[in-house]
Design a protein around this motif. Structure first.
Motif: not given
Ligand code: NAD
Ligand code: MG
Length: 398
Positions: A131, A112, A134-135, A139, A108, A366
């Motif tokens: 997650l 990012e 989506e990350t 980004n 992750l 999360t």
């Protein structure tokens, strides 16, 4: 020069990645390499590839790594925070090849910072698919599959619309015990389970191939990566391991990806994407191969497949619970606490237990909640393992 980092460099995928990169050393600027207990290998690779930093996941090995790198110009670091810091170092391409849920946060972190992430660590998508996706999206980071089946699907989809896909067929070798009588499975030893008929891989994924927990993870990985529904995903046993996956389209066409069982193909595709470059993999002689065979997986032999279906239907954090329980039962099998066939029953028990824990599976996805679900699943798995082993939880935790 492309800046590259390899997380999990000392493993099977990591070493295959190095094999490709070291064939064109002038093209790559190696930023960070990470490993765990294999300090000599980590240090040797870091020096040879002139990495900026080498990181071991084990805090207590810092001094060993520092000593091995003394005077080489490669910085040494250790521990979980250092792994994350390594993944955050600006790079164009990062290989995520740590084994297990431990690969999630570093992966992750690489997304990012906007790096292209070559994802071998399927557990990231199983534990936290939404997650991770989506990350990558927020980004503007490219995520590329490295698992051979998912690389095959990705390649079959080039130029196609996902809406035209009817089904995705993930092939499976069937693992070490595909031809064993069913009643012998409970006697399978770790040594027998760590021998794969076709692929040379890390120890853990090899056992997961014998139990088909690997295929179970891959079904979930397919759903998360490509956004197809579970009923569009099939698996078939293909003992030759030459077709890695097939994509079926609405006009009835099936596009198959065929190649030798050599991970350098999928790694190289992700390294050079969107180009195709020459790769050092064997070229198949189809006439010599003669026949490719297929058969349906037997549910009694591979209970992990039904568990994956249960996880996909349940959604939420069920994947994190599934993976955490699976990792602990694999540890327990390797340590001799439980039988081969107990792994699936431990995971099934933990999934049932999780259903009864208010809010556990339905908490928002999360990183904190995923970690919590993973830790709870491991705790519950240890209890289920201790029960089967007739031992205390402390003794099976080893
Ligand atoms: P491996 O066991 O050979 O190597 C694992 C790497 O992770 C090593 O570098 C090790 O030092 C590191 N590591 C282990 N525990 C760690 C921890 N707690 N924290 C940080 N680093 C840790 O594994 P592998 O076979 O190379 O597989 C790596 C990943 O790629 C797995 O997710 C696996 O499912 C996936 N994968 C592997 C293959 C294959 O052919 N080997 C194929 C497809 C997918
Ligand atoms: Mg695979």
């Amino acid at each position: 020069m492309r800046r590259v980092s390899i997380l999990g460099v000392t493993g099977s995928i990591g070493q295959n990645t190095i094999d490709l990169i070291s064939r064109a050393p002038d093209e790559y600027d190696v930023v960070a390499l990470t490993g765990a207990g294999n300090i000599d290998q980590l240090a040797a690779d870091a020096v040879r590839l002139r990495a900026d930093v080498a990181v071991t996941a084990h805090d207590d090995r810092y001094e060993d790594l520092q000593a091995a790198l003394k005077g080489t110009g490669v910085a040494a670091a250790a521990g979980t925070e250092a792994l994350i810091e390594a993944a955050a170092r600006p790079a164009d391409w990062v290989m995520s090849a740590i084994v297990g849920a431990a690969g999630l946060t570093p992966g992750l972190t690489a997304l990012e910072q906007g790096a292209t992430l070559a994802l071998a660590n399927k557990e990231s998508l199983v534990c936290a698919g939404a997650l991770v996706m989506e990350t990558a999206r927020v980004n503007d980071a490219q995520l590329l599959p490295v698992d051979s089946e998912h690389s095959a699907v990705f390649q079959a989809l080039v130029g196609e619309e996902i809406a035209a896909v009817e089904r995705v067929i993930i092939t499976a070798s069937g693992g070490a015990f595909r031809d064993w009588p069913l009643d012998r499975l409970c006697h399978a030893t770790p040594a027998e389970a760590t021998t794969h008929p076709n692929w040379t891989m890390g120890q853990r994924i090899t056992v997961d191939s014998a139990s088909m927990f690997n295929k179970a993870l891959e079904l979930i990985e397919t759903k998360e990566f490509f956004g197809v529904s579970p009923d569009q995903i099939e698996t078939v046993i293909h003992p030759e391991s030459l077709i890695h996956a097939l994509v079926g389209f609405r006009d009835g066409a099936l596009m198959a990806h065929v190649g030798p069982p050599d991970m350098r193909h999928a790694i190289g595709y992700a390294l050079h994407w969107p180009e195709r470059r020459e790769l050092p993999v064997a070229r198949l002689d189809l006439a010599q191969i003669g026949a490719l065979t297929f058969r349906a997986p037997e549910p009694e032999r591979y209970p992990a497949l039904a568990l994956a279906r249960q996880v996909m239907a349940r959604g939420g954090l069920a994947g994190a619970v599934f993976n955490g329980a699976k990792e602990r039962s694999l540890d327990a099998f390797l340590a001799g606490h439980i039988r081969f066939t107990d792994m699936a029953s431990v995971v099934a028990d933990v999934l049932d237990w999780a259903e009864g824990q208010a809010g556990l599976l339905d908490a928002a996805m999360t990183l904190e909640n995923v970690r919590f679900a993973d830790a709870e699943a491991r705790r519950a798995a240890d209890m289920a393992i201790a029960k089967r082993a007739g031992a205390t939880v402390e003794s099976v935790r080893g």
